[in-house]
Design a protein around this motif. Structure first.
Motif, PDB file in Angstrom:
ATOM      1  N   ALA A  69       0.921  -1.231   0.054  1.00 19.42           N
ATOM      2  CA  ALA A  69       0.024  -0.132   0.043  1.00 19.42           C
ATOM      3  C   ALA A  69       0.959   1.197  -0.120  1.00 19.42           C
ATOM      4  CB  ALA A  69      -0.977   0.118   1.115  1.00 19.42           C
ATOM      5  N   LEU A  70       1.835   1.221   0.871  1.00 16.89           N
ATOM      6  CA  LEU A  70       2.772   2.561   0.878  1.00 16.89           C
ATOM      7  C   LEU A  70       3.505   2.660  -0.408  1.00 16.89           C
ATOM      8  CD1 LEU A  70       3.681   5.067   2.611  1.00 16.89           C
ATOM      9  CD2 LEU A  70       5.493   3.542   3.595  1.00 16.89           C
ATOM     10  N   ALA A  85       1.325   4.050  -3.146  1.00 15.39           N
ATOM     11  CA  ALA A  85       1.064   5.418  -2.803  1.00 15.39           C
ATOM     12  C   ALA A  85       2.231   6.244  -3.228  1.00 15.39           C
ATOM     13  CB  ALA A  85       0.848   5.661  -1.436  1.00 15.39           C
ATOM     14  N   THR A  86       3.188   5.997  -2.888  1.00 19.39           N
ATOM     15  CA  THR A  86       4.782   6.446  -3.051  1.00 19.39           C
ATOM     16  C   THR A  86       4.900   6.705  -4.619  1.00 19.39           C
ATOM     17  OG1 THR A  86       5.689   5.964  -1.137  1.00 19.39           O
ATOM     18  CG2 THR A  86       7.076   6.675  -2.713  1.00 19.39           C
ATOM     19  N   VAL A 130       0.452  14.740  -2.242  1.00 18.62           N
ATOM     20  CA  VAL A 130       0.702  13.591  -1.064  1.00 18.62           C
ATOM     21  C   VAL A 130      -0.753  14.025  -0.268  1.00 18.62           C
ATOM     22  CG1 VAL A 130       1.391  13.224   1.140  1.00 18.62           C
ATOM     23  CG2 VAL A 130       3.044  13.513  -1.040  1.00 18.62           C
ATOM     24  N   VAL A 140      -3.707  12.032  -1.976  1.00 17.21           N
ATOM     25  CA  VAL A 140      -3.341  10.637  -1.726  1.00 17.21           C
ATOM     26  C   VAL A 140      -3.997  10.367  -0.322  1.00 17.21           C
ATOM     27  CG1 VAL A 140      -1.910   8.755  -1.342  1.00 17.21           C
ATOM     28  CG2 VAL A 140      -1.773  10.214  -3.407  1.00 17.21           C
ATOM     29  N   ASP A 141      -3.391  11.155   0.501  1.00 22.11           N
ATOM     30  CA  ASP A 141      -3.702  11.015   2.062  1.00 22.11           C
ATOM     31  C   ASP A 141      -5.362  11.049   2.114  1.00 22.11           C
ATOM     32  OD1 ASP A 141      -2.821  10.969   5.001  1.00 22.11           O
ATOM     33  OD2 ASP A 141      -4.086  12.814   4.987  1.00 22.11           O
ATOM     34  N   MET A 147      -7.111   7.740   0.574  1.00 21.55           N
ATOM     35  CA  MET A 147      -6.964   6.682   1.359  1.00 21.55           C
ATOM     36  C   MET A 147      -7.846   6.572   2.767  1.00 21.55           C
ATOM     37  SD  MET A 147      -2.888   5.734   1.108  1.00 21.55           S
ATOM     38  CE  MET A 147      -3.105   3.997   1.717  1.00 21.55           C
ATOM     39  N   TYR A 181      -5.332   3.203   6.277  1.00 22.37           N
ATOM     40  CA  TYR A 181      -4.867   4.516   6.456  1.00 22.37           C
ATOM     41  C   TYR A 181      -4.383   4.511   7.901  1.00 22.37           C
ATOM     42  CZ  TYR A 181      -5.214   9.412   7.280  1.00 22.37           C
ATOM     43  OH  TYR A 181      -4.945  11.011   7.674  1.00 22.37           O
ATOM     44  N   ILE A 192       2.207   8.027   5.328  1.00 21.92           N
ATOM     45  CA  ILE A 192       1.712   8.739   4.131  1.00 21.92           C
ATOM     46  C   ILE A 192       1.990  10.045   4.033  1.00 21.92           C
ATOM     47  CG2 ILE A 192      -0.553   9.340   2.651  1.00 21.92           C
ATOM     48  CD1 ILE A 192      -1.704   6.805   4.090  1.00 21.92           C
ATOM     49  N   THR A 205       8.643   0.083  -4.415  1.00 26.65           N
ATOM     50  CA  THR A 205       7.579  -0.951  -4.051  1.00 26.65           C
ATOM     51  C   THR A 205       7.880  -2.555  -3.906  1.00 26.65           C
ATOM     52  OG1 THR A 205       6.159   0.631  -5.117  1.00 26.65           O
ATOM     53  CG2 THR A 205       5.247  -1.703  -4.664  1.00 26.65           C
TER      54      THR A 205
END
Length: 234
Positions: free
Chosen positions: A44-45, A48-49, A84, A87-88, A91, A99, A106, A143
């Motif tokens: 997940a992280l 997102a990155t 960001v 995205v935050d 989520m 989250y 995040i 990732t």
């Protein structure tokens, strides 16, 4: 920059392997070591990155001609922070349980060295498509490291794989969890920060071994050993 397939392949090769952010450049180690206690959190992280890195690189590339050099870095940071934040919020709205687990990591994507480094070193000098591709490959390279490290730590630490997949994939994810050890199994060292360092060291060592073998094969192909002297005829 030329748009030949070799250029795209070269960018992908560098992002995924040769200049891998987690194994070669050793950037973004804080989330790599903190979130990689299982596969789902790491994936997940990482995704997102990757999303932030690709979009920020494309945006930076598209505005690079209009941003004065003296304020370039603040503008880049503002772009990254805005993405960001999106995205935050997304989520928090759609993956709330995940989250809560990822927490502060995040928002900290804003300060991730990988995102800013690619914006400064590549995106600010290249066209939009190449910049977006580079950002995506760098993010996917990180990732991959996160997922590999998360799988190693989760497997050795709890004897499971994909535990908590329902937080990312919904109820269907419950069927993906693999229990490869007894219910009472636990190797606490791999779940704690020392386990993250040990796991990352193993991954770096493995990459170095593969690279050394690849160099040996390349050298052997370039400079083949001379044929043995033919034995004299009787």
């Amino acid at each position: 920059m030329s748009n030949t397939p070799s250029v795209w392949q070269d960018i992908a090769r560098k992002g995924l392997w040769q200049q891998n952010a987690g194994l070669v450049q050793l950037l973004g180690l804080c989330p790599v070591l903190a979130i990689s206690n299982n596969v789902v959190n790491a994936l997940a992280l990482g995704l997102a990155t990757t999303l932030v890195t690709a979009l920020s690189s494309a945006t930076v590339s598209s505005v690079r001609h209009w941003v004065p050099h003296t304020i370039r870095n603040p503008v880049f940071i503002m772009i990254i922070a805005s993405l960001v934040t999106c995205v935050d919020l997304a989520m928090n709205a759609w993956l709330h349980e995940l989250y809560l687990v990822l927490g502060i990591f995040i928002p900290l994507i804003t300060t991730n060295c990988i995102v800013m480094a690619r914006a400064e070193a590549f995106a600010s000098r290249q066209p939009v498509r190449e910049a977006a591709w580079d950002g995506a490959m760098m993010g996917l390279g990180l990732t991959g490291v996160l997922v590999a490290l998360g799988a190693l730590r989760e497997l050795l630490g709890k004897g499971t794989l994909l535990a908590g997949a329902d937080k990312l994939l919904g109820p269907a994810g419950q069927q993906l969890t693999l229990h490869l050890a007894g219910a009472d199994y636990q190797f606490l060292l791999m779940l704690l920060p020392p386990g993250a360092f040990l796991g990352l060291a193993l991954l770096i060592a493995g990459k170095n071994v593969l690279d050394a073998r690849a160099r040996q094969r390349a050298a052997a192909a370039t400079y083949p050993a001379p044929d043995a002297e033919a034995s004299p005829a009787p």
